[in-house]
Design an enzyme around this catalytic site. Sequence first.
Site, mmCIF file in Angstrom:
data_model
loop_
_atom_site.group_PDB
_atom_site.id
_atom_site.type_symbol
_atom_site.label_atom_id
_atom_site.label_comp_id
_atom_site.label_asym_id
_atom_site.label_seq_id
_atom_site.Cartn_x
_atom_site.Cartn_y
_atom_site.Cartn_z
ATOM 1 N N GLU A 60 0.830 -1.211 0.000
ATOM 2 C CA GLU A 60 0.000 0.000 0.000
ATOM 3 C C GLU A 60 0.865 1.261 0.000
ATOM 4 O O GLU A 60 0.765 2.090 0.908
ATOM 5 C CB GLU A 60 -0.894 0.021 1.244
ATOM 6 C CG GLU A 60 -1.855 -1.130 1.370
ATOM 7 C CD GLU A 60 -2.628 -1.108 2.695
ATOM 8 O OE1 GLU A 60 -2.265 -0.325 3.607
ATOM 9 O OE2 GLU A 60 -3.590 -1.865 2.804
ATOM 10 N N ARG B 104 2.158 19.947 6.502
ATOM 11 C CA ARG B 104 3.169 19.038 7.048
ATOM 12 C C ARG B 104 4.243 19.734 7.898
ATOM 13 O O ARG B 104 4.579 19.245 8.970
ATOM 14 C CB ARG B 104 3.813 18.217 5.925
ATOM 15 C CG ARG B 104 2.796 17.405 5.103
ATOM 16 C CD ARG B 104 3.447 16.429 4.134
ATOM 17 N NE ARG B 104 4.037 15.314 4.836
ATOM 18 C CZ ARG B 104 5.317 15.154 5.021
ATOM 19 N NH1 ARG B 104 6.175 16.019 4.511
ATOM 20 N NH2 ARG B 104 5.771 14.118 5.704
ATOM 21 N N TYR C 139 4.107 18.292 11.592
ATOM 22 C CA TYR C 139 5.145 17.309 11.930
ATOM 23 C C TYR C 139 6.546 17.902 11.953
ATOM 24 O O TYR C 139 7.517 17.160 12.141
ATOM 25 C CB TYR C 139 5.180 16.170 10.899
ATOM 26 C CG TYR C 139 3.854 15.606 10.474
ATOM 27 C CD1 TYR C 139 3.064 14.863 11.355
ATOM 28 C CD2 TYR C 139 3.393 15.795 9.176
ATOM 29 C CE1 TYR C 139 1.856 14.341 10.944
ATOM 30 C CE2 TYR C 139 2.187 15.261 8.757
ATOM 31 C CZ TYR C 139 1.419 14.541 9.653
ATOM 32 O OH TYR C 139 0.235 14.014 9.240
ATOM 33 N N CYS D 78 -3.354 33.454 10.088
ATOM 34 C CA CYS D 78 -3.124 34.148 11.370
ATOM 35 C C CYS D 78 -2.762 33.165 12.477
ATOM 36 O O CYS D 78 -3.539 32.933 13.405
ATOM 37 C CB CYS D 78 -4.348 34.960 11.736
ATOM 38 S SG CYS D 78 -4.689 36.203 10.494
ATOM 39 N N GLU D 79 -1.614 32.534 12.347
ATOM 40 C CA GLU D 79 -1.083 31.626 13.371
ATOM 41 C C GLU D 79 0.426 31.602 13.234
ATOM 42 O O GLU D 79 0.934 31.622 12.107
ATOM 43 C CB GLU D 79 -1.560 30.178 13.138
ATOM 44 C CG GLU D 79 -2.955 29.914 13.575
ATOM 45 C CD GLU D 79 -3.149 28.472 14.043
ATOM 46 O OE1 GLU D 79 -2.197 27.887 14.597
ATOM 47 O OE2 GLU D 79 -4.247 27.973 13.853
#
Length: 453
Positions: free
Chosen positions: A297, A337, A341, A383-384
């Site tokens: 997979e 990502r 992470y 806005c972060e």
Amino acid sequence: MDHFEYRNGRLWCEGVPAEDLAARFGTPLYVYSRATLEGHYDRLAAAFADLRPLICYSIKSCSNVHVCRVLVERGAGLDAVSGGEVERARRAGCPMERVVYAGVGKTDAEIEDALCGMGSASLPAHGQAARARLAHATRIGLFNIESEPEFENIARLARERGVRCRGALRINPDVDPKTHAYTSTGRKESKFGVGIARAVRFFERYGRDEWLTLDALHLHIGSPVYETGPYVEAIRKTLGLIDDLAGRGFTVRTLDLGGGFGADYETERSPRAADYAAAIVPLLRERVAGGLSIILEPGRQISANAGVLLTKVLYVKDGGGGKRFIIGDAGMHTLIRPALYGSFHFIWPASPAGGASGGVPARRTGVPDLPGLSPCDVVGPICESADFLAKDRMLPPVSRGDVLAVFAAGAYGMSMASTYNTQPLPAEVMVEGDAARVIRRRQALDELLAPEA
Ligand code: LLP
């Protein structure tokens, strides 16, 4: 290993300059290379040829129906994890027997759809035989099952609908895939699968069910897994289980090894398909000769380096102390990502200053060996403070309007994009040679707001 390369100081996507794509289709823009998708699939198929596996491309990594279709036409099956992805598999033209359906939380409606085909739940009652005929044409190949209550529920629905189906029990082999905690799934404390001892009890309890035939095992230890050792350990443990089950009268006919093969976020970061195969194939060759069938997979090893994200520089802000903020139109809503992470994506201007005479590093790395670079945070409009694509990255001078390419963005890029801050979803384009076509149009603001009308 991919078809995104700089020629004379300009980034080309197969036969099309990246800047032309940005000008024609706007930014932020996901660009996929068909030849790269096909090349990655072919390499996996060749590396594992001795096992004659069914390669079920993991839809979640890059879900666009057209991307799936390219692979299905190549002979791939598909790995789905929701009713929505099963429907994508149908629309990609995938024969349903080549679809495996995993996921810890399948709803009754999703299971019924996978058993009987889209919309069949709403068909008038037309007798069990007709239903079974319909189901035969449309039902998915394998349910990957995660728990006892899930088995009981699928078996009940199959019995009620008069449709027989197959299941693989997901094994949690308790090996450390040495990857990010959020994407590590093969440790015993994770929510996925059941341990080896519990698997024996599982087969003794459910292994003779009439409606849901339990004759397969499923593994997926995490992703990305940059070493082959964890696969070897997980497969050895699982082969031991297969032998134990055989002694108890249960034949395992299929072993699904899951995904997780790495991708080159940096040049030569990941083992190749052939490296994984060199470790895995010898463990399974004889079993395959003895009748065991194998499923893989893979997601990101096919899709990650088959896509780049193009973003346009809106502003360059002096951050003080020699640092620049490069503010572009892509951010955590486009590619989450890095924020989620701490993932690395190589970023470089599509046409860096210095032109044909240089300005492009030989390798995709966070510390390019070139003069004139300075540290930058590449950020978006959200806005972060988590809204970044790269932090403290050494980059050349850029100006408003320049196009930046974010590499290896094909996997878990668009498929995890959101409309946070009411930002419409980007467009997706497939390049084939010197042609490019839109495979998902940019979301219009009206479409985004329509459900609230
Ligand atoms: N099979 C199963 C059961 C999976 O859960 C996954 C990924 C795959 C196959 C495909 O894994 P791949 O070959 O693509 O590594 N969002 C994260 C990755 C989450 C992976 C979830 N499962 C990321 O951006 O790295």
